[in-house]
Write an enzyme that holds these catalytic residues in place. Structure first.
Site, short mmCIF file in Angstrom:
data_model
loop_
_atom_site.label_atom_id
_atom_site.label_comp_id
_atom_site.label_asym_id
_atom_site.label_seq_id
_atom_site.Cartn_x
_atom_site.Cartn_y
_atom_site.Cartn_z
N GLY A 155 30.14 77.18 25.41
CA GLY A 155 28.80 76.04 25.48
C GLY A 155 28.98 75.33 26.94
N CYS A 156 27.81 74.77 27.50
CA CYS A 156 27.94 74.31 28.69
C CYS A 156 28.70 72.87 28.93
CB CYS A 156 26.30 73.65 29.10
SG CYS A 156 25.35 73.10 27.94
N PHE A 157 28.45 71.82 27.89
CA PHE A 157 29.33 70.76 27.91
C PHE A 157 30.70 71.12 27.49
CE2 PHE A 157 25.87 67.48 26.72
CZ PHE A 157 25.97 67.01 27.71
N ALA A 158 31.10 71.97 26.90
CA ALA A 158 32.26 72.47 26.53
C ALA A 158 32.96 73.10 27.49
CB ALA A 158 32.27 73.59 25.41
#
Length: 351
Positions: A155-158
């Site tokens: 994921g992007c935030f991850a």
């Protein structure tokens, strides 16, 4: 079906769900990739239409048309070497297990950009056709990605939070971490919602999913890979405490993570430089980093500040490139033994 004719020296790519932000970004990257040809871009709602009708910036860049499911009458491997799933969360599993696709996925590699195959279940990686998905963060799992058949793209935030914290986890130095992060409107997907309309988003910032964002599980899982005693704050009082924000811009993520650390500043920087010295897209900066430095690139920039006994780790990426489609191409390059940076050495929009 002449459009599917293969140049055998190139990797043939099939894209499922090409009308959204991640699908469009993937097309933009791959049409200029030196080792790739796009075999098909499937979109149920746009079958037969030129890709440039949906992604208007691609006028003059590609003559591809969207493909409908009825055109793909054979196994996917007959058309492509790798399948990118650019579909919504929950839709990747549904697509792969749908009766009309049963038996069509054998022999083809898969890179899933949804969250469907990222999380372990009771410590075991999720599988498809009895083959495990490898978590596709190259800075953490590069050796396994090289030999993987299936990859779950992070994921992007991850991605941004993990790249800010992995060096500390590798040294067993993570304590409670308090992170804030802001993302652009493209992180919410292409379908309109009350918080993605221009009139709401412009000149506005809002926190959401405080301390309960879905990426916390994913991040904790990766950090535990390097530091097993790190905890998941969704099930414990300790671990990563994350508050995301919605920003009034279209693309990019900026993260600031604060935690206790007794190392001197030069020791922290040396740890980060050593951890990322062989990584082509993650860079440690001695100066404060700006999101503009990474927008439209596959880079992550990291900067560490030390104040008394605490450090603040700033990390920034483009949510659609390093946080999604660019990282997916980086994984594809590794899986097929290509130059890791092929097609994704992109220029930032500095102004």
């Amino acid at each position: 079906m002449a459009e599917y004719a293969s140049q055998q020296s190139k990797v043939r790519v099939g894209i499922i769900g090409g009308a959204g932000y991640t699908g469009g970004e993937l097309i933009r990257i791959l049409i200029n990739h030196p080792d790739v040809e796009i075999a098909f871009v499937l979109s149920k709602s746009n079958a037969g239409k030129p890709v440039s009708d949906v992604h208007a910036d691609l006028v003059g860049e590609t003559g591809l048309n969207f493909t409908g499911e009825e055109e793909l009458t054979d196994t996917f491997a007959a058309y492509a070497d790798v399948l990118f799933l650019c579909v919504g969360h929950g839709d990747a599993k549904q697509f792969l297990n749908a009766p009309e696709n049963s038996g069509k996925t054998g022999g083809i590699r898969i890179i899933d950009l949804s969250q469907d195959f990222r999380l372990h279940v009771n410590g075991v990686r999720p599988t498809f056709l009895d083959t495990p998905f490898i978590y596709g963060l190259p800075e953490l799992n590069k050796a396994e990605i090289r030999t993987a058949k299936y990859v779950a793209n992070p994921g992007c935030f991850a991605t941004s939070i993990q790249l800010g914290l992995l060096p500390l986890a590798s040294a067993g130095l993570l304590t409670d971490v308090y992170s804030t992060g802001i993302t652009g409107s493209t992180g919410a997907g292409q379908s309109l919602s009350p918080t993605s309309h221009f009139s709401w988003r412009a000149n506005n910032i809002q926190a959401y999913k405080g301390l309960q964002h879905q990426h916390v599980k994913e991040i904790s899982q990766s950090l535990q890979q390097l530091q097993p005693d790190f905890q998941n704050a969704l099930t414990s009082s300790k671990g990563l405490h994350f508050v995301p924000w919605r920003g009034d811009f279209t693309r990019g993520i900026y993260i600031s993570s604060t935690l206790d650390c007794t190392l001197a500043e030069h020791e922290v920087n040396a740890l980060y430089q050593a951890f990322y010295k062989d990584q082509p897209f993650t860079f440690v900066s001695e100066k404060m980093v700006d999101m503009k430095q990474v927008v439209n690139t596959n880079k992550c920039l990291v900067h560490v500040e030390k104040v008394q006994q605490k450090i603040v780790v700033h990390s920034t990426i483009d949510n659609l490139v390093k946080g999604a489609s660019g990282q997916a191409v980086q994984n594809m390059n590794l899986m097929f033994g290509l130059d890791e940076g092929a097609g994704i050495r992109l220029k930032a929009n500095a102004f």
